[in-house]
Structures are given as C-alpha cells and as structure tokens.
Design a protein around this motif. Structure first.
Motif, short mmCIF file in Angstrom:
data_model
loop_
_atom_site.label_atom_id
_atom_site.label_comp_id
_atom_site.label_asym_id
_atom_site.label_seq_id
_atom_site.Cartn_x
_atom_site.Cartn_y
_atom_site.Cartn_z
N LEU A 86 80.70 -11.65 28.91
CA LEU A 86 79.74 -11.35 27.85
C LEU A 86 80.47 -10.65 26.71
N ILE A 87 80.28 -11.13 25.49
CA ILE A 87 80.84 -10.50 24.29
C ILE A 87 79.66 -10.07 23.42
N CYS B 203 83.81 -22.57 38.08
CA CYS B 203 83.42 -22.60 36.67
C CYS B 203 83.46 -21.20 36.07
N CYS B 204 83.45 -21.17 34.75
CA CYS B 204 83.45 -19.91 34.01
C CYS B 204 82.47 -20.04 32.85
N VAL B 205 81.65 -18.99 32.63
CA VAL B 205 80.67 -18.99 31.55
C VAL B 205 80.97 -17.80 30.64
N LEU B 206 81.10 -18.06 29.36
CA LEU B 206 81.31 -16.99 28.38
C LEU B 206 80.14 -16.99 27.41
N VAL B 207 79.45 -15.84 27.30
CA VAL B 207 78.24 -15.70 26.48
C VAL B 207 78.54 -14.73 25.34
N PRO C 26 76.49 -8.25 37.61
CA PRO C 26 76.93 -8.02 36.24
C PRO C 26 78.01 -9.00 35.84
N PRO C 27 78.34 -9.09 34.55
CA PRO C 27 79.45 -9.97 34.15
C PRO C 27 80.77 -9.44 34.65
N ARG C 28 81.69 -10.36 34.96
CA ARG C 28 83.01 -9.92 35.40
C ARG C 28 83.77 -9.27 34.25
N ALA C 29 83.50 -9.69 33.04
CA ALA C 29 84.14 -9.09 31.86
C ALA C 29 83.07 -8.91 30.79
#
Length: 967
Positions: free
Chosen positions: A288-289, A394-398, A411-414
C-alpha cells in the motif's frame, strides 16, 4: 596533490560529493567534528578552506575552485573533471545503448566506467555522511558490474566473465543477481555440476545469514538447469538473445516507466519486502502506498513495478480506479474484473455476468501464476477486495491518498507512507526536467524553488515544465514569482497538471464538518497546532475536534509532527495545502471568519493567562487588558495545563504568531495582554528574540491606537529585556517613560511593577537610598492589590539592599519574610521561593554560615532545574561555589563554578558570567594556579567593562593586582 590533515580531506570530500551545490558551513562542521564541535569550529573550517585554495593554486590551477556562497562553500568544476561524474555519464551511455540494442557499444561503455575504480571509494575519510556515500558509490559499482555482465552474457562472452563473476560472488555471497549470472555462465561453459553447486552455496549463505530461501529467479534457474531447458542455451552469433516464449494470455499492462524518478530509495527498499518469499503464507503479497495529492504515489508504484516485472513472468495487470477523478466516477471492482479477465485471454462471451462469479474465475486463473497487479488511485476497500488474488505467487500494489482501514487491518506486507522529497532529491528532479546546467548555475535559487513547491513531485514537475518552456527565465525568476503566496497556487495550476485541482478532488470528498475545520484552520497563520485549536475553531468539544483533525490527517491534508512537551499531538500544514485552505476559507462569510478568529484568539489568551496564573500561583506580577478571554471547561483546562510552562513551550511559536497577527490587525489590547502572559516562558527559558519581537509588535499596535496603558506595559517589558541583557541605561530610560504613562493612566499596579525593576537597577548601580525608596513604594501597592508574588520579589530585593549596606540582620528578616510569603502561595510560588531562598543563602554567606548556605542553595538549584530556569541555575551554582570556597573546599568549588560557567554561557548574561569568572579566579589562586586565576580575572574584567558595572570592575582590578608577577 598534498591536501593537509584529515580535516582538509574531510572538507574537500564533502565539497566533491556535491559539485556545483552549496555546502553549508554547519554541514562541514558536523562532518568534521560530528556533534561536538569546538567554539572555534567556523574559524577552523575557514582556515582549512584557505589551505585547500592555496593547495589548488600551488598545483597550477589559476581559477578559484572553491568559492564562497552563502551559507557555505561551493566546489566549481569549470574545466576540471570528476571521476564520479564521468562514471555516471558512461553508465548512462551504456544503459541507452542497451535500450537501443547496441550491445557491443554498451559493453565498451560499461568497461570504461568500471576501469575508473581504484579500491574502496573515499578511503581514509571518516564521518557518517562519508560512510553513507561510500556505501552508495560501492552499490553503484556493483550494479554497474552486474549490468555489464548481463550485456556480456547476451553477447555470448560467458567464458571470459567467469573469473570476475566468481570473485564477485565470493566477496558478495548474498547478491542473488550476480550468483544468477555466475550459474548461467557456468552452465553455458559446460560446467553443469558447478552451476548447481553454486546454487546450493548461495542457498546455504542466504539461510545462514538471513534465514530466507533463494528468490524465484534463482530457483527457476536451478529448475531450468535440471531440465536442460533450451532457453538457457547460448545466444546466436549475431548477439541476439534467445527470445523467451510468452504464453498466450500474459498481460503486460504497466504504463511507461516514470522518467527521472528522484530519490525514494528507502521507499523502494520497503516495497522490496513484497518479494520476500521466505514465509509460509499462501496469501498474495499486498503493498500500500499512501500520501497527499501530488506526492508521486503513481510514479513510485509504476517505477517499482517495472523494476520487478521480470519476477512476474505470467504478466502485469494495471488499473486506474479513478478514486479521486473529478470528471469520472470511481471505477468499480466489477468493471476492472471484466477487463482483467479479457487481458487473461478469457473470451468476452465466457466472462460471467455475476460479480461473485467474475471474482471467482479471476482468482482461479491466478491461483498458480505469478502476476503483479497494480491498482492505482483507490478510494475504498470495496474497489480492492474482489481484485485480490488468492495465490501466494501474486503481488498486489495499491495506491491511494487515504489509508484504507480494511486493507491496513489485513495488514499489507509493505505500507509506504509517502512524504515529500528531500531538498537534494527535489533539486535533482528539477535538474532532470530543466537541465542540470541551468539548475546547478543557481543552487540557492533551485533549493528555494524546491521548498516553495513543498518538495512535492507534482508541483516540482509543473515548475520544471514552466522553466523548460521558458528558457529566458532564470530559476530565481520563477522562485520570486512563487514567493508571493497570493499567486503561488495560480503559478502551479497551469496546463493539464494542476496542484489546485488535485487538492480540490480530495477536499470535495471530505465531510461537511471536516471541510469546515480544514478551511478554518487556513485562517490561522500559526506554524503548528494541537487538537484544542480544532475544538475552538468549531466551538465544539475536544473529542470531536480531535476526531475531525485526525480525519484531515487520514486525508493527507495535515502532517503529524509528534508529541509536544505537554504530551499532546501536534499537527501542521504543508505550505501549499495551507494556501489552499486559506482560499477555501472564503467560502464562509466575513462575519463568520471574524467570529471564528475572535473565539480562537480569546481561547489562546485564556490558556496563556491561566498558564501564567498557575506558574505564579495566582494572577500575580501582571496587569491585563480589556479583552475578555474565551474560557474552556475546567477539566479540559486542567488537561492542557497540567504542566503550564510545558504548554507554553509547546505553543511558543504559535503564540508569537498570534501576537503578530493581532498586532497587525490592530487588536492592540489583545496583543499586549497576550505578550505579558507569555513573558514567564520567555524569561524562564531565555527566549530573548521572541520576547523582543512580541513586545515591539505590541508596542507599535498600542501606539497606533493611542493606548497609553498598553504602551506603558510594553515599554516595561522591553525595559525588563534590556535589564536582562545588562543594558541598564536603555532599560532605565524605558522604565521612566513607562512609569510616566502608567501614572497618567492611573495604573498603580503597573507603575509598582516598573518601580520594582527601577529599584533593582539602582541597587546594582550602588544608589541604595533610591532603590530602597522605590522598593518601599512598590511594596505598599503590591500588598494593597494582593500581588503576593511581587510582594515576595520586592522583599527579596530589599534584603539585597540591606546586604549591600552590611545590615545583615535586616537582610535576614526581609529574606525570611520573602520566603514565608512565597511558601504561602503554594506550588505556583516556586519561582519567588527560589529567589527568596537564594537571598537567604546570601545572608548565611555574609554570616560565614557556609553549611546553612549550601543547604539553602541545594534547595534553590532543585527548584530552578525543575523549571528549566537557566539564569536561576547559573546564579544558584555561583552562590554554591562561593559557599564551598568559604568552607575551604577549593577543588569542589572550582568544579561547581565551572559547571555554573557552562550554564551561564547558555543564558548570555555578561554580569553572571563575569561574577563566575571572578570567583573561579579566586579559587584558582587558592589552588596555586596563578595562570588560570589571571585568565579568569581578565575574562571577568572584560565582561564587567562591557556592561559598565563599576563596583565589579574595581573588585576585579584589585584581585588582578594581588596576583604575583608573571615573570
């Protein structure tokens, strides 16, 4: 070329690390001496710079290479070359050649770049920044080596790269890319067994050092070797690598990479945790950014996604969900699912119509695949939940402006909370847009422009685009245009990218009450604030104010700057968001804006008045204006002012800003009253610049309004400041004028406060009869109006006058009475109790009762230390040193007096420093150290002569005359 000692090398190194940019003197001091510079640090830096300039000149350099540029120095390359710059240029050429498939040319450029290296960079120079830079340079070299090796492998040069690769892997066993290349080269050279052993060695190193398995790239390479896959074979003779067959349905949807991404190394490293496959979970890695509009969330996400795309061989999916788009409705998860399924080669006729079935098919297709999913501009969890795959590969970036509570609870890993760039990174971004030459030619203007853009990438790109489109503009010209706060948002809201429009999208998503708080905060010109301000702006309770202010934090409209001394969270605006809030404040009527500011200002006055009252134990030593404070509930007041001086400290900058704002608005009664309330902080903590600024602004406002009482109060405040700095002549003149105005206005209490201070000056000048007369007159008024703190203070002053007359009995009587009055006040009387106890200790010293004096002074020191009263502490330690001298404990006295001198240096009182040095000289003489005694006597004499205290000058000269001749 000989450079001199370690300091010269360190200073030159820091200049070389930022050629063409100003390095402040303070930064050079930090680099040479860390956090413990000597008092002569600036002079020593200047000497080193002069020596370096001379060394360059002796080496045959006619032009000046190191030039002075406020606030420090700048290294100007001119016709000279720098190996780091040459290395960077060669690597850039090689990277360009790779992109254009000119591999032989790329290989030559890489080789030329790597030949520039000789051992460890910056060897022989120490310092935290140097070590960080050495590490960064070493990382650049390693990256360049790996990039160069990749090119040579594509060219079929696998046998000749083996020795260098093997040495690299031995030195850096945890670098998986280099190990991958070594295994590839070994396999292509017919060393299949060695290749597999190299893999096992790497696996052991990773497990022992980090506790993780090799990454997917290494694991897949091992599997490919075991199966002798054709894709591992040598490229064809033309240098073209074997194309990797792409399965049908592998989507490659990432937008183009962001050009000139500046900084963000820590953030990219944090996102790298998404690639950690050491865990046992089967859930997809989620990142998550979050950050304010324009901070560069999308750019960071896309750049990172491109950098790791090779690790997701089954494709990359991308969707902009338009969560903050003014023109479009937010994209639903169902719409994105439909498109993603088509990207995954599902025929349109086979896409289910029901959302749940679409999500199930999507998860099934990704269950055993490695796909990167980037979801940009997300506003709600509902947009994300159906798009989360179930497979662990898979990887999800939000990305989104606000935190998404349900996703955070995952929670998000990063989780990257993206903030502004550093000034260096912001200038680097400008250079990438405008051109390095224009930016480095005006380093100070470029840094100023970056700060005016709040270091936000969006604003910086707009400013850079304006400069690029107008080559006749200097950087300073645009900085001047942006320095006008009324026009700044206009300047940064032109063309397609608009800062104002970006902020407006988030603003329109706020609730009505939260939006009202945001625009009302824009009315305040204070540097930071606590949640009670929000409650006052909305005329609501503290809980509601805190809840709404946290909603603004979640929306990235406010920054949290931490806990203040009073234990409350403080918030602040970034400048552009403050200007936008000020614009939005125009949505309210002039009457509403006036009422809001009036209520908040009167709340500031109430809390400052109450803080003063609690510090003194009552409404003592002060007079007030006619403005009625806006009272807060008792329980809230007690919470905020549990430690009144700490609250004043936390609000110091804001209180000074409110005084300035009120004075400019002609609110003279409010301004001078608030200034007097805050003086207890300025005096105790030695904030002399704030003291002067507030008093002078309020004095100007009072004079403009013809307010004689307010003018007198501020003349008295300024006189007290001059007295604090031992300019007795100026102080006495200000007191005389203040007394006249108070008498004309019929203000007896204010006049008595002035007389008390005039008496103190007369006592120090030796005019004891006048001093006693003024003190007696002031005492009568203080007793009549019930000002017990001032009563104790003036009794203490009268005791000192008696000591000056050698009337020790009366001095003791008055001191004891002062202590009794102070003790009766209670906790708030601590300041006056410390003064009275100190005077009583002086009486004991006069009676040679040294043990009693020491006992009293220990109590004084305990009180003033608790209040962080540095001036009081210096006086207390001085008297304690004198008591120990009287008792014959000379070495102990010297240690105490040296401590007193260190404290006095923080206060800047020439009189106190002089008295301590005089006492140190006496102690040094008794210890047989005549040289130290003379040095301290001369220092004391310089202090006393600077402020013109004749009695102390004569004492010091007499002490000097008693010293034995130096010969």
């Amino acid at each position: 070329m000989p450079l001199g000692g370690p300091r010269h090398r360190t200073i030159l190194t820091h200049l070389l690390l930022t050629p063409g940019r100003v390095v402040p003197v303070d930064a050079l001091i930090d680099s040479v001496w860390n956090e413990h510079p000597p008092a002569t640090a600036r002079t020593q830096v200047s000497i080193c710079i002069a020596a370096l300039r001379k060394a360059f000149k002796n080496a045959g350099c006619p032009e000046e290479i190191i030039v002075t540029a406020h606030p420090g120095y700048l290294l100007r390359l001119g016709r000279h070359t720098l190996d780091t710059a040459e290395f960077t240029e060669l690597v850039t050429q090689a990277e360009t050649a790779v992109r254009e498939d000119r591999l032989p040319e790329a290989s030559r450029a890489y080789a030329d770049a790597l030949r520039l290296w000789r051992g460890r960079p910056l060897a022989g120079v120490i310092g935290l920044r140097v070590e960080d830079e050495a590490q960064r340079l070493e990382e650049l070299r390693l990256n360049a080596f790996e990039d160069a090796t990749a090119v040579r492998l594509q060219l079929g040069d696998h046998q000749r790269v083996l020795p260098d690769l093997a040495a690299m892997v031995r030195r850096h066993p945890l670098r998986e890319r280099a190990r991958h290349q070594l295994i590839t080269a070994q396999y292509r050279s017919g060393r299949r067994a060695e290749a597999l052993e190299t893999f096992q060695e790497g696996r052991r190193s990773l497990m022992e050092e980090l506790g993780i398995e090799p990454g997917p790239a290494l694991t897949e390479l091992r599997d490919a070797i075991l199966q002798d896959e054709r894709s591992l074979s040598v490229p064809d003779p033309d240098g073209e690598p074997m194309p990797r067959p792409s399965p049908v349905g592998d989507p490659l949807e990432l937008p183009p990479d962001v050009p000139s991404l500046a900084g963000r190394k820590e953030e990219l490293a944090l996102l790298g945790e998404l690639l950690d496959t050491g865990g046992t979970t089967r859930a997809p890695a989620t990142g998550l950014i979050t950050g304010v509009a324009g901070v560069g969330k999308t750019g960071l996400a896309i750049h990172w996604a491109h950098s790791v795309a090779d690790l997701f061989p089954d494709g990359q999916l991308f969707a902009d969900l338009h969560g903050y788009d003014e023109q479009l409705e937010p994209t639903t998860a169902d719409e994105v699912l439909s498109r993603f399924l088509r990207s995954l080669s599902v025929p349109a006729g086979q896409i289910p119509t029901e959302p749940e079935e679409r999500a199930a098919l999507y998860r099934s297709l990704l269950a055993d695949r490695r796909v990167l999913v980037v979801l940009d501009n997300v506003r709600s969890y509902a947009q994300v939940r159906p798009l989360l795959p179930s497979g662990g590969g898979c990887c999800v970036l939000v990305t989104g402006r606000e935190q998404i509570p349900e996703l955070v609870a995952w929670p998000p890993r990063a989780w990257v909370r993206l903030g502004p760039l550093s000034t260096y990174e912001a200038v680097e971004l400008l250079s990438g847009i405008v051109g390095e030459g224009r930016v480095t030619a005006e380093p100070v203007a470029a840094a100023t422009l970056a700060e005016l853009c709040d270091l936000l990438p969006l604003a910086l790109r707009i400013a850079g685009a304006r400069l690029a489109s107008k080559p006749h503009w200097t950087v300073e010209h645009l900085a001047r245009r942006l320095s006008d706060e009324r026009l700044r948002l206009d300047e940064l809201s032109q063309g397609e990218s608009q800062v104002r429009a970006s902020f407006a999208l988030t603003y329109r998503g706020l609730s009505a009450q939260t939006a009202r708080l945001y625009r009302r905060l824009g009315l305040l010109d204070v540097p930071d604030f606590s949640s009670w301000v929000a409650a006052a702006l909305l005329d609501t309770d503290l809980y509601t104010g805190e809840q709404l202010i946290e909603e603004l934090v979640d929306a990235q409209f406010l920054d949290v700057i931490g806990q203040d001394l009073s234990g409350h969270t403080r918030y602040r605006f970034q400048n552009l968001l403050r200007l936008f809030a000020r614009e939005r404040a125009q949505e309210e009527s002039p009457e509403e804006r006036h009422a809001v500011l009036d209520r908040v200002f009167r709340t500031y006055l109430f809390l400052a008045t109450e803080a003063h009252r609690r510090s003194f134990g009552g409404d003592f030593s002060i007079i007030h204006g006619t403005v009625v404070p806006h009272r807060l509930p008792p329980e809230l007041t007690d919470t905020l002012l549990a430690r009144p001086l700490d609250w004043l400290e936390a609000e110091r900058l804001s209180l000074s800003a409110v005084v300035a704002r009120a004075a400019e608005a002609g609110m003279d009664e409010f301004a001078w009253d608030l200034t007097l309330c805050v003086l207890v902080l300025f005096e105790t903590r030695n904030y002399l610049d704030d003291w002067r600024e507030c008093a002078e602004r309020s004095l100007t406002a009072a004079r403009a309004a013809g307010n004689a009482r307010g003018e007198a109060a501020m003349l008295h405040a300024l006189g007290a400041l001059e007295m604090r700095q031992r300019d007795f002549t100026t102080a006495y003149g200000l007191f005389t004028r203040a007394l006249e105005l108070h008498e004309r206005a019929g203000e007896e209490h204010g006049g008595a406060l002035v007389l008390r201070n005039m008496a103190m000056i007369d006592e120090m000048r030796g005019e004891l009869d006048t001093a006693m007369r003024y003190s007696t007159a002031a005492l009568e008024v203080f007793r009549a109006v019930g000002d017990r703190s001032s009563e104790a203070h003036v009794l203490n002053n009268m005791a000192q006058i008696c000591l000056d007359r050698d009337d020790v009995d009366d001095a003791q009587r008055l001191s004891e009475e002062s202590v009794r009055v102070s003790a009766a006040i209670g906790e708030g009387g601590a300041r006056s109790l410390a003064l009275g106890t100190h005077r009583l200790a002086r009486v004991h010293l006069a009676r040679q009762e040294y043990d009693l004096a020491e006992e009293a002074l220990v109590r004084v020191i305990h009180i003033v230390r608790g209040q962080l009263d540095m001036l009081g502490l210096a006086h207390g330690l001085l008297a304690l040193g004198e008591a120990r001298m009287g008792a014959g404990r000379w070495e102990q006295a010297r240690a105490t007096l040296r401590q007193a001198l260190e404290v006095a240096a923080l206060v800047g009182s020439a009189l106190v420093e002089g008295r301590i040095k005089l006492a140190l000289g006496m102690a040094g003489r008794q210890c047989g150290d005549s040289q130290e005694a003379r040095r301290n006597y001369l220092g004391a004499l310089a202090n006393f002569e600077r402020i013109g205290v004749e009695a102390w000058i004569q004492r010091t000269r007499a002490a000097l005359a008693e010293l034995p001749d130096e010969n």
